[in-house]
Motif scaffolding. Structure first.
Motif, PDB file in Angstrom:
ATOM      1  N   PRO A 103      -4.410   4.206   6.832  1.00 17.24           N
ATOM      2  CA  PRO A 103      -3.574   3.008   6.998  1.00 17.24           C
ATOM      3  C   PRO A 103      -2.063   3.238   6.878  1.00 17.24           C
ATOM      4  O   PRO A 103      -1.290   2.518   7.494  1.00 17.24           O
ATOM      5  N   GLU A 104      -1.630   4.204   6.097  1.00 12.57           N
ATOM      6  CA  GLU A 104      -0.196   4.446   5.931  1.00 12.57           C
ATOM      7  C   GLU A 104       0.186   5.864   6.378  1.00 12.57           C
ATOM      8  O   GLU A 104       0.946   6.555   5.733  1.00 12.57           O
ATOM      9  N   SER A 105      -0.353   6.255   7.505  1.00 14.48           N
ATOM     10  CA  SER A 105      -0.128   7.599   8.017  1.00 14.48           C
ATOM     11  C   SER A 105       1.337   7.795   8.412  1.00 14.48           C
ATOM     12  O   SER A 105       2.000   6.883   8.894  1.00 14.48           O
TER      13      SER A 105
ATOM     14  N   TRP B 249      -6.714   9.709   1.857  1.00 15.57           N
ATOM     15  CA  TRP B 249      -7.221   8.597   2.666  1.00 15.57           C
ATOM     16  C   TRP B 249      -6.061   7.752   3.197  1.00 15.57           C
ATOM     17  O   TRP B 249      -6.013   7.431   4.382  1.00 15.57           O
ATOM     18  N   GLY B 250      -5.131   7.406   2.320  1.00 16.92           N
ATOM     19  CA  GLY B 250      -4.015   6.544   2.726  1.00 16.92           C
ATOM     20  C   GLY B 250      -3.107   7.184   3.753  1.00 16.92           C
ATOM     21  O   GLY B 250      -2.622   6.533   4.674  1.00 16.92           O
ATOM     22  N   ARG B 251      -2.852   8.481   3.593  1.00 15.67           N
ATOM     23  CA  ARG B 251      -1.922   9.161   4.506  1.00 15.67           C
ATOM     24  C   ARG B 251      -2.594   9.616   5.802  1.00 15.67           C
ATOM     25  O   ARG B 251      -1.900   9.855   6.787  1.00 15.67           O
TER      26      ARG B 251
ATOM     27  N   PHE C 227      -7.353   9.263  -2.835  1.00 12.72           N
ATOM     28  CA  PHE C 227      -6.661   8.044  -2.421  1.00 12.72           C
ATOM     29  C   PHE C 227      -5.446   8.388  -1.552  1.00 12.72           C
ATOM     30  O   PHE C 227      -5.216   7.760  -0.508  1.00 12.72           O
TER      31      PHE C 227
ATOM     32  N   MET D  82       0.821  -1.187   0.000  1.00 11.03           N
ATOM     33  CA  MET D  82       0.000   0.000   0.000  1.00 11.03           C
ATOM     34  C   MET D  82       0.869   1.257   0.000  1.00 11.03           C
ATOM     35  O   MET D  82       0.555   2.214  -0.696  1.00 11.03           O
ATOM     36  N   ASN D  83       1.943   1.228   0.794  1.00 12.50           N
ATOM     37  CA  ASN D  83       2.824   2.381   0.859  1.00 12.50           C
ATOM     38  C   ASN D  83       3.438   2.686  -0.508  1.00 12.50           C
ATOM     39  O   ASN D  83       3.544   3.842  -0.903  1.00 12.50           O
TER      40      ASN D  83
ATOM     41  N   LEU E 287       0.837   4.321  -2.686  1.00  6.14           N
ATOM     42  CA  LEU E 287       0.641   5.714  -2.272  1.00  6.14           C
ATOM     43  C   LEU E 287       1.783   6.604  -2.762  1.00  6.14           C
ATOM     44  O   LEU E 287       1.554   7.708  -3.259  1.00  6.14           O
TER      45      LEU E 287
END
Length: 128
Positions: free
Chosen positions: A123-125, A118-120, A115, A1-2, A5
Motif C-alpha cells: 500500500p505505501e510502496s 508488506w507496507g513498502r 510489517f 499508514m506512511n 511505516l
C-alpha cells in the motif's frame, strides 16, 4: 499508514544499527558474558558473530537510505525481508538453545520487519 511505516522503520533501523555495531566491535566472549540474552554467541565463531553484526548494520542502512536518497527504493522492503529471515534464524537458534522466553522478542522483530516489508511492497510502496 506512511507515518506508521516510517516510525517502525526508524525504530528498527536504530535498534539494528546499535545492535549490529555492538556485535561488530565487541569481542564474542564479552557479548556472552553480558547476560542471558547474549549466550547465543556460544554457538557461533567470532567471524560468524561479526558477520551477523555486519548484516544488521547493512539492513539498518537499507531500511532508510534508499528511500531518503531516492536511490533504488526497492531495497527498503528487501532489507526488511532480510531482517525477517535473520530474526527467524535468531528465533530458531533460541528454540534450539531452549531459551523460549527470548523467542518472543525475536518474533516481535519478525512482525515489525514483516510489517515494513508488506507496507513498502504494497500500500505505501516507493515504487511507482
Amino acid at each position: 499508514m506512511n507515518l506508521a511505516l516510517w516510525t517502525v522503520t526508524g525504530l528498527l533501523a536504530a535498534a539494528y544499527l546499535l545492535g549490529g555495531a555492538f556485535k561488530v566491535i565487541t569481542p564474542r566472549e564479552k557479548i556472552a558474558a553480558s547476560g542471558s540474552s547474549g549466550r547465543w554467541v556460544e554457538d557461533f565463531s567470532d567471524g560468524g558473530v561479526k558477520a551477523i553484526g555486519a548484516l544488521e548494520v547493512l539492513a539498518a542502512a537499507g531500511l532508510v537510505l534508499p528511500a531518503v536518497l531516492d536511490i533504488a527504493p526497492l531495497l527498503v522492503p528487501l532489507a526488511a525481508l532480510g531482517l525477517v529471515l535473520l530474526m527467524m534464524g535468531a528465533a530458531i537458534t533460541r528454540i534450539r538453545r531452549h531459551e523460549t522466553k527470548l523467542v518472543v522478542v525475536d518474533l516481535v522483530y519478525v512482525v515489525l520487519a514483516g510489517f515494513v516489508a508488506w507496507g513498502r511492497f504494497g500500500p505505501e510502496s516507493f515504487i511507482s
